[in-house]
Design a protein around this motif. Sequence first.
Motif, mmCIF file in Angstrom:
data_model
loop_
_atom_site.group_PDB
_atom_site.id
_atom_site.type_symbol
_atom_site.label_atom_id
_atom_site.label_comp_id
_atom_site.label_asym_id
_atom_site.label_seq_id
_atom_site.Cartn_x
_atom_site.Cartn_y
_atom_site.Cartn_z
ATOM 1 N N GLY A 90 0.810 -1.214 0.000
ATOM 2 C CA GLY A 90 0.000 0.000 0.000
ATOM 3 C C GLY A 90 0.844 1.267 0.000
ATOM 4 N N ASN A 91 2.177 1.083 -0.049
ATOM 5 C CA ASN A 91 3.103 2.224 -0.028
ATOM 6 C C ASN A 91 2.710 3.221 1.076
ATOM 7 O OD1 ASN A 91 5.292 3.763 -0.828
ATOM 8 N ND2 ASN A 91 4.103 4.960 -2.323
ATOM 9 N N SER A 92 2.511 2.663 2.283
ATOM 10 C CA SER A 92 1.999 3.506 3.364
ATOM 11 C C SER A 92 2.726 3.225 4.681
ATOM 12 C CB SER A 92 0.489 3.273 3.546
ATOM 13 O OG SER A 92 0.227 1.883 3.731
ATOM 14 N N TYR A 93 4.044 3.301 4.617
ATOM 15 C CA TYR A 93 4.825 3.075 5.830
ATOM 16 C C TYR A 93 4.528 4.158 6.865
ATOM 17 C CZ TYR A 93 7.480 -0.491 3.354
ATOM 18 O OH TYR A 93 7.836 -1.615 2.665
ATOM 19 N N THR A 94 4.638 3.784 8.113
ATOM 20 C CA THR A 94 4.304 4.710 9.198
ATOM 21 C C THR A 94 5.441 5.681 9.461
ATOM 22 O OG1 THR A 94 5.186 3.224 10.896
ATOM 23 C CG2 THR A 94 2.879 2.948 10.293
ATOM 24 N N ALA A 95 5.085 6.879 9.914
ATOM 25 C CA ALA A 95 6.090 7.861 10.314
ATOM 26 C C ALA A 95 6.569 7.586 11.735
ATOM 27 C CB ALA A 95 5.509 9.276 10.214
ATOM 28 N N TYR A 96 5.785 6.853 12.501
ATOM 29 C CA TYR A 96 6.193 6.478 13.856
ATOM 30 C C TYR A 96 6.859 5.095 13.810
ATOM 31 C CZ TYR A 96 1.793 3.808 13.679
ATOM 32 O OH TYR A 96 0.781 2.956 13.324
ATOM 33 N N LYS A 97 7.566 4.741 14.866
ATOM 34 C CA LYS A 97 8.288 3.480 14.895
ATOM 35 C C LYS A 97 7.379 2.336 15.340
ATOM 36 C CE LYS A 97 12.883 5.419 15.728
ATOM 37 N NZ LYS A 97 14.035 5.489 16.671
ATOM 38 N N LEU A 98 7.430 1.248 14.566
ATOM 39 C CA LEU A 98 6.695 0.029 14.884
ATOM 40 C C LEU A 98 7.682 -1.017 15.394
ATOM 41 C CD1 LEU A 98 4.206 -0.700 11.952
ATOM 42 C CD2 LEU A 98 3.624 -0.497 14.360
ATOM 43 N N TYR A 99 7.441 -1.536 16.571
ATOM 44 C CA TYR A 99 8.286 -2.586 17.124
ATOM 45 C C TYR A 99 7.464 -3.865 17.243
ATOM 46 C CZ TYR A 99 11.666 1.038 18.376
ATOM 47 O OH TYR A 99 12.569 2.077 18.334
ATOM 48 N N PHE A 100 7.924 -4.923 16.589
ATOM 49 C CA PHE A 100 7.247 -6.212 16.662
ATOM 50 C C PHE A 100 8.009 -7.130 17.616
ATOM 51 C CE2 PHE A 100 5.946 -4.457 12.603
ATOM 52 C CZ PHE A 100 4.590 -4.763 12.544
ATOM 53 N N HIS A 101 7.284 -7.717 18.553
ATOM 54 C CA HIS A 101 7.859 -8.671 19.495
ATOM 55 C C HIS A 101 7.200 -10.015 19.193
ATOM 56 C CE1 HIS A 101 9.370 -5.200 21.879
ATOM 57 N NE2 HIS A 101 8.235 -4.652 21.453
ATOM 58 N N GLU A 102 7.847 -10.815 18.375
ATOM 59 C CA GLU A 102 7.245 -12.060 17.906
ATOM 60 C C GLU A 102 7.476 -13.183 18.914
ATOM 61 O OE1 GLU A 102 6.594 -11.923 13.282
ATOM 62 O OE2 GLU A 102 8.686 -12.370 13.743
ATOM 63 N N LEU A 103 6.424 -13.952 19.136
ATOM 64 C CA LEU A 103 6.428 -14.968 20.177
ATOM 65 C C LEU A 103 6.438 -16.366 19.571
ATOM 66 C CD1 LEU A 103 3.620 -13.348 22.378
ATOM 67 C CD2 LEU A 103 6.087 -12.924 22.468
ATOM 68 N N GLU A 104 7.250 -17.252 20.182
ATOM 69 C CA GLU A 104 7.327 -18.645 19.744
ATOM 70 C C GLU A 104 7.326 -19.617 20.914
ATOM 71 O OE1 GLU A 104 9.937 -19.449 16.095
ATOM 72 O OE2 GLU A 104 10.941 -17.689 17.009
#
Length: 300
Positions: A104-118
């Motif tokens: 969608g060519n719509s990256y966020t201006a704020y920071k996204l942090y992903f904490h992936e769980l396994e």
Amino acid sequence: MKLHILGCTAATPRTLANPTAQVLETKRHMFLIDCGEGTQVQLRRQKLRFARINHIFISHLHGDHFFGLIGLISTFMLLGRTEDLHIFGPKGIKEIILLQLKLGNSYTAYKLYFHELESKETEVLFEDDRIKISTIPLAHRIYTNGFLFQEKETEYKLNIPVLEDLKIPVVYYPKLKQGGDIVVDDLIYRNADLTFGPLPQKSYAFCSDTKYYEAIVPIIANCTALYHESTFLEKDAALAAKTGHSTAKEAAKIAQLANAKQLILGHFSSRYNNTDWFKQEAITIFPAVTIAYDGLTIEF
């Protein structure tokens, strides 16, 4: 703690019921738990401030628990968000969200942090001086976690009239708030005589989706409130077992074994047109039962 039910139906949205999403509000934080379709509309209806949500917890990657996430992330961007956003969820959630943003060519201006769980063991996801959040490994058709929100011991509440009567200098107040006794002019003052003691620590356990799974009982023991999925009634117990879900009676049994103070039932299958049936079954085992519905707010 204040819990806002944004949605509590299973699988698909209904006319007056949305898929799973909740907000747990504390004095310092507003945590979003799951994010089914319609979540941001429900946030507006309940007049909950988007900007206070900095942590989102996704239980698993079935659509009725996260299909509203990309829309919410995009709305945050349109509203000019600058604060970091932390998303906790199963491995794969980062790929799903970033692909949608990329195409969608719509990256966020704020920071996204992903904490992936396994991990299939309970683990701490977030902690500060007021609250600790841990996973509750569940037993569903795919990798799934619930989440346990535990308050830490609060400060002791000062008995101001007594302190002023005794002319205790305010310099001693911090020590009293921490539970300590004090010595003033060679006189020992016991903390219990000058404070009301700390408020009881509260905890909230969110368990959706899962089959009947007693392994979670030690993790959620003595919780103030337990939300446990109850997709089916007992007459459809075989279907519950086949699909990795629970009945109302099974949820009540978990609440009983865990010595929970309150049970909140949700994630109801659309095959039933009366949610009171779930309560009627559950209270035969556990008396303190609340039926979730969109717009319900519960303060612990």
